[in-house]
Design a protein around this motif. Structure first.
Motif, mmCIF file in Angstrom:
data_model
loop_
_atom_site.group_PDB
_atom_site.id
_atom_site.type_symbol
_atom_site.label_atom_id
_atom_site.label_comp_id
_atom_site.label_asym_id
_atom_site.label_seq_id
_atom_site.Cartn_x
_atom_site.Cartn_y
_atom_site.Cartn_z
ATOM 1 N N SER A 71 17.876 15.488 40.888
ATOM 2 C CA SER A 71 16.830 15.095 41.884
ATOM 3 C C SER A 71 17.549 15.194 43.230
ATOM 4 O O SER A 71 16.947 15.590 44.329
ATOM 5 C CB SER A 71 16.362 13.825 41.514
ATOM 6 N N ASN A 72 18.842 15.059 43.477
ATOM 7 C CA ASN A 72 19.482 15.091 44.853
ATOM 8 C C ASN A 72 19.229 16.384 45.601
ATOM 9 O O ASN A 72 18.875 16.457 46.753
ATOM 10 C CB ASN A 72 20.929 14.689 44.861
ATOM 11 N N GLU A 73 19.461 17.702 44.674
ATOM 12 C CA GLU A 73 19.600 18.834 45.435
ATOM 13 C C GLU A 73 17.922 19.241 45.426
ATOM 14 O O GLU A 73 17.417 20.267 46.039
ATOM 15 C CB GLU A 73 20.137 20.012 44.648
ATOM 16 N N ALA A 74 16.982 18.764 44.603
ATOM 17 C CA ALA A 74 15.497 19.260 44.230
ATOM 18 C C ALA A 74 14.850 18.866 45.800
ATOM 19 O O ALA A 74 13.987 19.704 46.363
ATOM 20 C CB ALA A 74 14.808 18.376 43.586
ATOM 21 N N HIS A 89 16.057 19.562 48.631
ATOM 22 C CA HIS A 89 16.665 20.149 49.616
ATOM 23 C C HIS A 89 16.475 21.552 49.150
ATOM 24 O O HIS A 89 17.299 22.580 49.854
ATOM 25 C CB HIS A 89 18.015 19.918 50.169
ATOM 26 N N LEU A 90 15.938 22.154 48.370
ATOM 27 C CA LEU A 90 15.771 23.578 47.754
ATOM 28 C C LEU A 90 15.333 24.261 48.884
ATOM 29 O O LEU A 90 14.319 24.067 49.868
ATOM 30 C CB LEU A 90 14.746 23.820 46.646
ATOM 31 N N GLU A 91 15.947 25.514 49.056
ATOM 32 C CA GLU A 91 15.507 26.569 50.166
ATOM 33 C C GLU A 91 14.229 27.047 49.876
ATOM 34 O O GLU A 91 13.494 27.341 50.888
ATOM 35 C CB GLU A 91 16.550 27.595 50.430
ATOM 36 N N GLU A 92 13.872 27.350 48.817
ATOM 37 C CA GLU A 92 12.601 27.950 48.267
ATOM 38 C C GLU A 92 12.110 27.042 47.055
ATOM 39 O O GLU A 92 12.754 26.723 46.352
ATOM 40 C CB GLU A 92 12.841 29.516 47.753
ATOM 41 N N LEU A 93 10.897 27.134 46.806
ATOM 42 C CA LEU A 93 10.037 26.470 45.791
ATOM 43 C C LEU A 93 10.515 27.492 44.783
ATOM 44 O O LEU A 93 9.818 28.614 44.699
ATOM 45 C CB LEU A 93 8.611 26.288 45.896
ATOM 46 N N PRO A 94 10.944 27.308 43.303
ATOM 47 C CA PRO A 94 11.093 28.053 42.486
ATOM 48 C C PRO A 94 9.549 28.641 41.912
ATOM 49 O O PRO A 94 8.817 27.783 41.769
ATOM 50 C CB PRO A 94 11.946 27.335 41.259
ATOM 51 N N ARG A 95 9.582 29.750 41.127
ATOM 52 C CA ARG A 95 8.518 30.150 40.441
ATOM 53 C C ARG A 95 8.341 29.654 39.001
ATOM 54 O O ARG A 95 7.256 29.240 38.512
ATOM 55 C CB ARG A 95 8.277 31.627 40.223
#
Length: 460
Positions: free
Chosen positions: A159-162, A164-170
């Protein structure tokens, strides 16, 4: 000349540490707090607050669809992930600033850097030559996400990285069965991501009332989330820009993102506590008494690092109680037996008190009242989402032992109901309360017929 540099030194500027520092300083103590990242802790920076903002964002897809039933024509809609992340970051920056100002206003000194414990009264800050001394040390470093040791785990996020994701995954696979897992599964799904959730046990949300667990599973499935119980990942391989997952049953899955929400562990590694004589538990938690005091007289701990009840409001209450007791001359202990809590799943859940299984184990005779229905808003929108409410009552004393809710606004409702359950309200007192109509919550005071079910004690 003072014997120590500070009366109190707090390690960790999260919810519990900040509250303890402020209250102790208000009582006249000389206080410092060390924080290696940002003031506000997990809840404000990378937990409850940004998660709730993401939950709000994910609800709009349903809201746009529901609007048609009320006569609205909603035009073309488009979601931009980068805008959400940017707006979230601005709000976190604002809250971070408020926390800093509140500490400074109380006279608390903030020290940037990682602190470690050298002995019962001594702290070392990374990058600082001089050691710091304090009459008392409060450990409030929280917990950190747990990741299993499997091949390819470096390709997974938490969740920490979620946030700050650069793009929303498909496509995304969420692994876990607790608060964070079900909440993020709902977030991703609501934002249009093809979402699968894996849980290694037979049914997720272990520890919650079984009716809530069953109904949440049904509702999440209806919303399009692919729920797979008794499933776990044994390896992750990155190939051709995709993640290829091998499951414990031999099945293989391709996805764009794997997020682990398989629990959190106390963040005590490398803190120097054991070397200072502080007793730690099996999971690395600081073992404390009812006043949050560790095995070393001058060292205390509050919040998730103690692994008592890992919720932000509990950490705040523990920090406040510590300061009241040690610096305010009061005798304050935190009651962990009745804790209202909300799960911002979709649909939302709120719960307080005992589950049905717990009540049947502890009491000789238990009365159950429950109802499931479509809320008024869902009638015109044609949404098939159900609201569920359940009361668990001690048949002999009539005391309400537990209340469990699933539906819109469940978290708001359970806060008020938590007061009644904490006070020991009876079913008769619920019944004597005039209903607020038309609301879903009125069902809590209008349920009169007991739900008939065999009374089988868990021990049997």
């Amino acid at each position: 000349m003072a014997e120590y540099d500070y009366d109190l030194f707090v390690i960790g500027a999260g919810s519990g540490g900040v509250r303890a520092a402020r209250i102790a300083a208000n009582y006249g103590a000389k206080v410092a707090v060390a924080e290696e990242y940002r003031v506000g802790g997990t809840c404000v920076i990378r937990g409850c607050v940004p998660k709730k903002l993401f939950v709000y964002a994910s609800h709009f897809s349903d809201d746009f669809e529901d609007a048609a039933g009320f006569g609205w024509t909603v035009g073309e809609t488009k979601f931009d992930w980068k805008t959400l992340v940017s707006r979230k970051d601005k709000e976190i920056d604002r809250l971070n600033g408020i926390y800093i100002r509140n500490l400074e206003k109380a006279g608390v000194e903030i020290i940037d850097g990682r602190a470690t414990v050298k002995d019962a009264h001594t702290i070392q800050i990374d990058g600082h030559e001089r050691e710091i001394t304090a009459e008392r040390i409060l450990v409030a470093v929280g917990a950190t996400p747990f990741l299993p040791d499997i091949p390819g785990i470096e390709h997974a996020i938490t969740s920490n990285e979620a946030f700050h994701l650069e793009e929303l995954p498909r496509r995304v696979v969420v692994v876990g069965g607790g608060y964070i897992a079900v909440e993020f599964a709902g977030i991703f799904n609501g934002l249009g991501v093809e979402t699968m959730q894996l849980y290694r046990g037979p049914l997720f949300m272990r520890g919650f009332d079984d009716d809530l667990r069953d109904l949440l599973s049904e509702e999440m499935t209806k919303k399009g989330i692919d729920l797979r119980m008794n499933s776990d990942i044994v390896s992750i391989e990155k190939k051709d820009g995709e993640l290829h997952l091998t499951l414990n049953d031999g099945d293989t899955i391709s996805t764009d993102c794997v997020m682990y929400a398989t629990g959190r562990v106390p963040n005590t590694k490398g803190l120097g506590l054991e070397e200072a004589g502080v007793k730690l538990g099996m999971a690395g938690e600081v073992v404390v008494d009812e006043y949050s005091q560790s095995s070393v007289e001058s060292i205390y701990a509050v919040g998730d690092v103690t692994d008592r009840a890992n919720l932000t409001p509990v950490a705040i209450r523990e920090g406040h109680a510590f300061a009241d007791t040690v610096y305010g001359g009061k005798d304050v202990k935190v009651d962990h037996s009745i804790i209202p809590t909300a799960i911002f799943s979709q649909p939302e859940m709120g719960t307080v008190g005992l589950t049905e299984a717990q009540a049947r184990e502890q009491y000789d005779e238990v009365d159950i009242y429950k109802t499931a229905f479509r809320a008024l808003k869902n009638t015109l929108s044609d949404s098939q989402e159900r609201t569920f409410m359940k009361l668990i009552v001690d048949a002999r004393s009539d005391k309400v032992l537990g209340v469990h809710i699933m539906g819109s606004g469940a978290g708001e409702v359970i806060q008020a109901i938590g007061i009644a359950v904490t006070m020991g309200a009876t079913k008769a007192q619920f019944d004597a309360t005039i209903a607020v109509h038309p609301t879903a919550a009125e069902e809590l005071v209008t349920m009169k017929e007991k739900w008939q079910a065999p009374v089988i004690k868990a021990a049997d």
